[in-house]
Design a protein around this motif. Sequence first.
Motif, PDB file in Angstrom:
ATOM      1  N   LYS A   1       0.834  -1.209   0.000  1.00  8.06           N
ATOM      2  CA  LYS A   1       0.000   0.000   0.000  1.00  8.06           C
ATOM      3  C   LYS A   1       0.865   1.253   0.000  1.00  8.06           C
ATOM      4  CE  LYS A   1      -4.058  -1.994   2.278  1.00  8.06           C
ATOM      5  NZ  LYS A   1      -4.885  -2.017   3.506  1.00  8.06           N
ATOM      6  N   ARG A   2       1.927   1.242   0.764  1.00  7.83           N
ATOM      7  CA  ARG A   2       2.810   2.412   0.805  1.00  7.83           C
ATOM      8  C   ARG A   2       3.554   2.601  -0.513  1.00  7.83           C
ATOM      9  NH1 ARG A   2       4.767   0.797   6.857  1.00  7.83           N
ATOM     10  NH2 ARG A   2       3.045   1.810   7.978  1.00  7.83           N
ATOM     11  N   ALA A   3       3.735   1.534  -1.231  1.00 10.28           N
ATOM     12  CA  ALA A   3       4.411   1.641  -2.532  1.00 10.28           C
ATOM     13  C   ALA A   3       3.444   2.014  -3.654  1.00 10.28           C
ATOM     14  CB  ALA A   3       5.100   0.315  -2.859  1.00 10.28           C
ATOM     15  N   TYR A   4       2.147   2.041  -3.360  1.00  8.58           N
ATOM     16  CA  TYR A   4       1.145   2.348  -4.385  1.00  8.58           C
ATOM     17  C   TYR A   4       1.266   3.796  -4.848  1.00  8.58           C
ATOM     18  CZ  TYR A   4      -3.467   3.466  -6.330  1.00  8.58           C
ATOM     19  OH  TYR A   4      -4.493   3.914  -7.126  1.00  8.58           O
ATOM     20  N   ARG A   5       1.096   4.016  -6.140  1.00 10.79           N
ATOM     21  CA  ARG A   5       1.069   5.356  -6.731  1.00 10.79           C
ATOM     22  C   ARG A   5      -0.204   5.479  -7.548  1.00 10.79           C
ATOM     23  NH1 ARG A   5       4.098   5.386  -3.251  1.00 10.79           N
ATOM     24  NH2 ARG A   5       6.346   5.832  -3.244  1.00 10.79           N
ATOM     25  N   ILE A   6      -1.023   6.459  -7.203  1.00  6.46           N
ATOM     26  CA  ILE A   6      -2.328   6.601  -7.832  1.00  6.46           C
ATOM     27  C   ILE A   6      -2.175   6.985  -9.304  1.00  6.46           C
ATOM     28  CG2 ILE A   6      -2.611   9.053  -7.245  1.00  6.46           C
ATOM     29  CD1 ILE A   6      -5.571   8.360  -6.577  1.00  6.46           C
ATOM     30  N   SER A   7      -3.005   6.402 -10.151  1.00  5.57           N
ATOM     31  CA  SER A   7      -2.961   6.688 -11.585  1.00  5.57           C
ATOM     32  C   SER A   7      -3.752   7.963 -11.889  1.00  5.57           C
ATOM     33  CB  SER A   7      -3.564   5.517 -12.371  1.00  5.57           C
ATOM     34  OG  SER A   7      -4.959   5.399 -12.085  1.00  5.57           O
ATOM     35  N   PRO A   8      -3.489   8.604 -13.019  1.00  5.34           N
ATOM     36  CA  PRO A   8      -4.267   9.800 -13.392  1.00  5.34           C
ATOM     37  C   PRO A   8      -5.764   9.534 -13.482  1.00  5.34           C
ATOM     38  CG  PRO A   8      -2.301   9.622 -14.756  1.00  5.34           C
ATOM     39  CD  PRO A   8      -2.390   8.349 -13.978  1.00  5.34           C
ATOM     40  N   GLU A   9      -6.137   8.334 -13.955  1.00  4.85           N
ATOM     41  CA  GLU A   9      -7.562   8.001 -14.060  1.00  4.85           C
ATOM     42  C   GLU A   9      -8.201   7.894 -12.668  1.00  4.85           C
ATOM     43  OE1 GLU A   9      -5.292   6.755 -17.545  1.00  4.85           O
ATOM     44  OE2 GLU A   9      -5.124   6.205 -15.403  1.00  4.85           O
ATOM     45  N   ARG A  10      -7.506   7.271 -11.754  1.00  7.51           N
ATOM     46  CA  ARG A  10      -8.036   7.137 -10.385  1.00  7.51           C
ATOM     47  C   ARG A  10      -8.086   8.498  -9.694  1.00  7.51           C
ATOM     48  NH1 ARG A  10     -11.157   3.042  -8.611  1.00  7.51           N
ATOM     49  NH2 ARG A  10     -10.931   2.632  -6.376  1.00  7.51           N
ATOM     50  N   LEU A  11      -7.086   9.316  -9.927  1.00  7.14           N
ATOM     51  CA  LEU A  11      -7.061  10.650  -9.336  1.00  7.14           C
ATOM     52  C   LEU A  11      -8.237  11.496  -9.832  1.00  7.14           C
ATOM     53  CD1 LEU A  11      -5.601  12.713  -7.555  1.00  7.14           C
ATOM     54  CD2 LEU A  11      -4.184  13.299  -9.539  1.00  7.14           C
ATOM     55  N   GLU A  12      -8.589  11.350 -11.089  1.00  2.71           N
ATOM     56  CA  GLU A  12      -9.724  12.095 -11.630  1.00  2.71           C
ATOM     57  C   GLU A  12     -11.025  11.630 -10.988  1.00  2.71           C
ATOM     58  OE1 GLU A  12     -12.124  14.695 -13.371  1.00  2.71           O
ATOM     59  OE2 GLU A  12      -9.929  14.771 -13.294  1.00  2.71           O
ATOM     60  N   ARG A  13     -11.141  10.331 -10.678  1.00  5.61           N
ATOM     61  CA  ARG A  13     -12.336   9.839  -9.979  1.00  5.61           C
ATOM     62  C   ARG A  13     -12.428  10.464  -8.582  1.00  5.61           C
ATOM     63  NH1 ARG A  13     -14.515   5.831 -13.001  1.00  5.61           N
ATOM     64  NH2 ARG A  13     -13.084   4.547 -14.256  1.00  5.61           N
TER      65      ARG A  13
ATOM     66  N   PHE B   1     -15.202  14.685  -5.005  1.00  6.32           N
ATOM     67  CA  PHE B   1     -15.199  15.869  -4.148  1.00  6.32           C
ATOM     68  C   PHE B   1     -15.916  17.050  -4.787  1.00  6.32           C
ATOM     69  CE2 PHE B   1     -11.698  13.609  -2.001  1.00  6.32           C
ATOM     70  CZ  PHE B   1     -12.114  13.769  -0.683  1.00  6.32           C
ATOM     71  N   ARG B   2     -15.984  17.094  -6.107  1.00  8.35           N
ATOM     72  CA  ARG B   2     -16.714  18.182  -6.754  1.00  8.35           C
ATOM     73  C   ARG B   2     -18.214  18.111  -6.484  1.00  8.35           C
ATOM     74  NH1 ARG B   2     -12.751  17.795 -11.134  1.00  8.35           N
ATOM     75  NH2 ARG B   2     -14.005  16.195 -12.188  1.00  8.35           N
ATOM     76  N   GLN B   3     -18.721  16.976  -6.063  1.00  7.74           N
ATOM     77  CA  GLN B   3     -20.153  16.832  -5.779  1.00  7.74           C
ATOM     78  C   GLN B   3     -20.593  17.703  -4.600  1.00  7.74           C
ATOM     79  OE1 GLN B   3     -21.882  14.858  -8.019  1.00  7.74           O
ATOM     80  NE2 GLN B   3     -19.823  14.715  -8.914  1.00  7.74           N
ATOM     81  N   PHE B   4     -19.649  18.100  -3.752  1.00  7.55           N
ATOM     82  CA  PHE B   4     -19.993  18.884  -2.571  1.00  7.55           C
ATOM     83  C   PHE B   4     -20.114  20.379  -2.848  1.00  7.55           C
ATOM     84  CE2 PHE B   4     -17.801  15.128  -0.775  1.00  7.55           C
ATOM     85  CZ  PHE B   4     -18.791  14.682   0.096  1.00  7.55           C
ATOM     86  N   VAL B   5     -19.633  20.847  -3.986  1.00  5.60           N
ATOM     87  CA  VAL B   5     -19.597  22.285  -4.267  1.00  5.60           C
ATOM     88  C   VAL B   5     -21.019  22.828  -4.426  1.00  5.60           C
ATOM     89  CG1 VAL B   5     -18.808  24.059  -5.885  1.00  5.60           C
ATOM     90  CG2 VAL B   5     -17.321  22.122  -5.329  1.00  5.60           C
ATOM     91  N   GLY B   6     -21.276  23.959  -3.774  1.00  2.00           N
ATOM     92  CA  GLY B   6     -22.600  24.576  -3.820  1.00  2.00           C
ATOM     93  C   GLY B   6     -23.243  24.578  -2.440  1.00  2.00           C
ATOM     94  N   THR B   7     -24.520  24.925  -2.394  1.00  2.00           N
ATOM     95  CA  THR B   7     -25.272  24.954  -1.145  1.00  2.00           C
ATOM     96  C   THR B   7     -26.084  23.677  -1.012  1.00  2.00           C
ATOM     97  OG1 THR B   7     -25.427  27.361  -1.235  1.00  2.00           O
ATOM     98  CG2 THR B   7     -26.966  26.227   0.220  1.00  2.00           C
ATOM     99  N   ASN B   8     -25.855  22.937   0.073  1.00  2.48           N
ATOM    100  CA  ASN B   8     -26.536  21.655   0.272  1.00  2.48           C
ATOM    101  C   ASN B   8     -26.888  21.472   1.743  1.00  2.48           C
ATOM    102  OD1 ASN B   8     -26.227  20.395  -2.505  1.00  2.48           O
ATOM    103  ND2 ASN B   8     -24.084  20.756  -2.009  1.00  2.48           N
ATOM    104  N   ASN B   9     -27.730  20.473   1.991  1.00  7.09           N
ATOM    105  CA  ASN B   9     -28.133  20.147   3.355  1.00  7.09           C
ATOM    106  C   ASN B   9     -27.189  19.067   3.903  1.00  7.09           C
ATOM    107  OD1 ASN B   9     -29.524  18.991   5.679  1.00  7.09           O
ATOM    108  ND2 ASN B   9     -31.317  20.107   4.984  1.00  7.09           N
ATOM    109  N   TYR B  10     -26.463  19.398   4.991  1.00  7.49           N
ATOM    110  CA  TYR B  10     -25.440  18.502   5.527  1.00  7.49           C
ATOM    111  C   TYR B  10     -25.829  17.905   6.878  1.00  7.49           C
ATOM    112  CZ  TYR B  10     -22.216  19.943   1.869  1.00  7.49           C
ATOM    113  OH  TYR B  10     -21.611  20.146   0.647  1.00  7.49           O
ATOM    114  N   TYR B  11     -27.121  17.701   7.090  1.00 10.65           N
ATOM    115  CA  TYR B  11     -27.510  17.173   8.394  1.00 10.65           C
ATOM    116  C   TYR B  11     -27.012  15.739   8.589  1.00 10.65           C
ATOM    117  CZ  TYR B  11     -31.323  13.799   7.511  1.00 10.65           C
ATOM    118  OH  TYR B  11     -32.044  12.685   7.173  1.00 10.65           O
ATOM    119  N   ASN B  12     -26.771  15.009   7.492  1.00 16.62           N
ATOM    120  CA  ASN B  12     -26.195  13.664   7.599  1.00 16.62           C
ATOM    121  C   ASN B  12     -24.700  13.690   7.902  1.00 16.62           C
ATOM    122  OD1 ASN B  12     -28.173  11.605   7.296  1.00 16.62           O
ATOM    123  ND2 ASN B  12     -28.395  12.144   5.128  1.00 16.62           N
TER     124      ASN B  12
END
Length: 564
Positions: free
Chosen positions: A337-349, A354-365
């Motif tokens: 795991k420590r030797a793992y290097r994330i691929s560009p495709e995985r990084l884009e995922r 994280f882009r799903q959180f941008v904007g005004t939303n209800n965060y009671y959960n």
Amino acid sequence: MSTTNNDTPAVAAAPAAPPSRKPPTDSTEQQSQQQSASHRDGRSGRGGRGQGASRGRGVNTNGKRNKNMGRNEYNRHQDDNGRKRPRTDWKPLEGVDDADREERKPKRKVAVMISYCGSGYKGMQLNPPFKSIEGDLFEAFVQAGAISRANSDDPKKSSFVRCARTDKGVHAAGNVVSLKLIVEDPEIVPKINAALPEQIRVWDIIRTTGSFSCYQLCDSRKYEYLVPSHVFLPPHPGSFLAKACLKYAKQEDDLEGYLSRQKEVEDWWTTVNDKVIQQLGDEARPVIEKVMAEEEKPVDKQEDTEPNEAIEGEKDGEKDGEDSLARKVREIYMQEKRAYRISPERLERVREAFRQFVGTNNYYNFTIDKTFKDPSAKRHIRSFEVNDPFVISSTEWLSIHVHGQSFMMHQIRKMVGLAMMVVRSGCVPSRITEAFGPRKIAVGKAPALGLLLEHPLFTHYNEKISKGFDREPLDFEKYKDDIDAFKQKFIYSKIYDQEERENTFTAFVQYLDCYRSPTYLYLTSAGFKVLDEAAAKSGGKLPAPKEEPDNESDEETMIGTEEG
């Protein structure tokens, strides 16, 4: 000759009385003083609010409550028998000699620019008897003479306000507190720092407007979260979550989509297991499956096991060959795991999640003690960015930056936790936006270890208020070099070292992977339907999930739900 009492000075001089008149009585004297007071205030003695004893805020001469006086105010002026309560004169503190009394010095409203490492503290906010950042900071103010001894027993006397309250173990590269301090001494900042531990630093004390509140006038806040890139690897194929994801992908006719979302890491675990067999031999094959069932039961979570007994067992060696082999399998897994290097495709995922959180939303959960209809559960996120990876001590890390107006308790850690699990389980990113709805769900709370407050922003104050009152703007940029050095020494290094020793992030994700309950199965292709089916079988309600490892913070629930 003026008419006066023995105890109080004359309010106004009265004309001399003729010799034939009797001396004024107490009642006529009181009326004379009230009338002269009304003339002194610029009001006539006839009509309106200037009618002295008969009108205005006070008690009429007949002892009845004036109609303009509130009930509480009237009661404060009366004793138990309905008589007017006598004035109590101020008295100095007993047992304090004149020589021991402090000289009164002027206090100024200021903003204190600080940084701190949260390790070893139960959070930012005062929470006796627990150790807190504010507790040490306030004590240093007193020792340095910035707060008088008379005000040293209660921060409220100094109008103490924090800009952002951080949780237990959370760090701050920049934070602000506002209060009234004695700042005549030009060496006050070095004196305060001399009274503080090295992991708390004061960079500057800036004069502000008299009504300034760093909490009310903060426009927004920026946080950073550091996380090893290997936490975005999929669950081990033998884990409960991995098996459920594959099962429901087939059942919901989403197998092709599920496999496509895991395409860049589809062979990772197969390759690692081959290395395990190559290094340990064929006898490791049956152990691999068992490891995933027992791997991430931290010592403090095991039932009927005393921590000291577990530690002694590790020191003395494993009791049989199978346990020793399982331990070696875990060690190989961590090395890979420590030797793992994330691929560009995985990084884009990861970035897409994280882009799903941008904007005004209800965060009671994403917090505690909130309902969906609570207006305060709505928060605005301006940006959620993932920087390019970097390597520290052979482990690859990702730096995640979130910018929002304000955050509730645990909100950032739960946002990171959900995005992490959505990517790991091959779930569609839209599951994050579904979590903003009215359905109550359990969201894993990512470790506090990686979270730090970058700094608050005071854009409106700097552009409008400070300029209008000739005050210095509040900006952490001028201390950037000092703060960067502080972060490297006291924050980043501690995060990296602690993860190296304790594998905190691995414990978190694998705890959720092996959590044998439908609680987190909404991450599968079946979504919330799994929760409905499980609730129907259990009588309409799912059991509450247990706390994730290393995330216990019961004391935090006693001090409010606002993080910053």
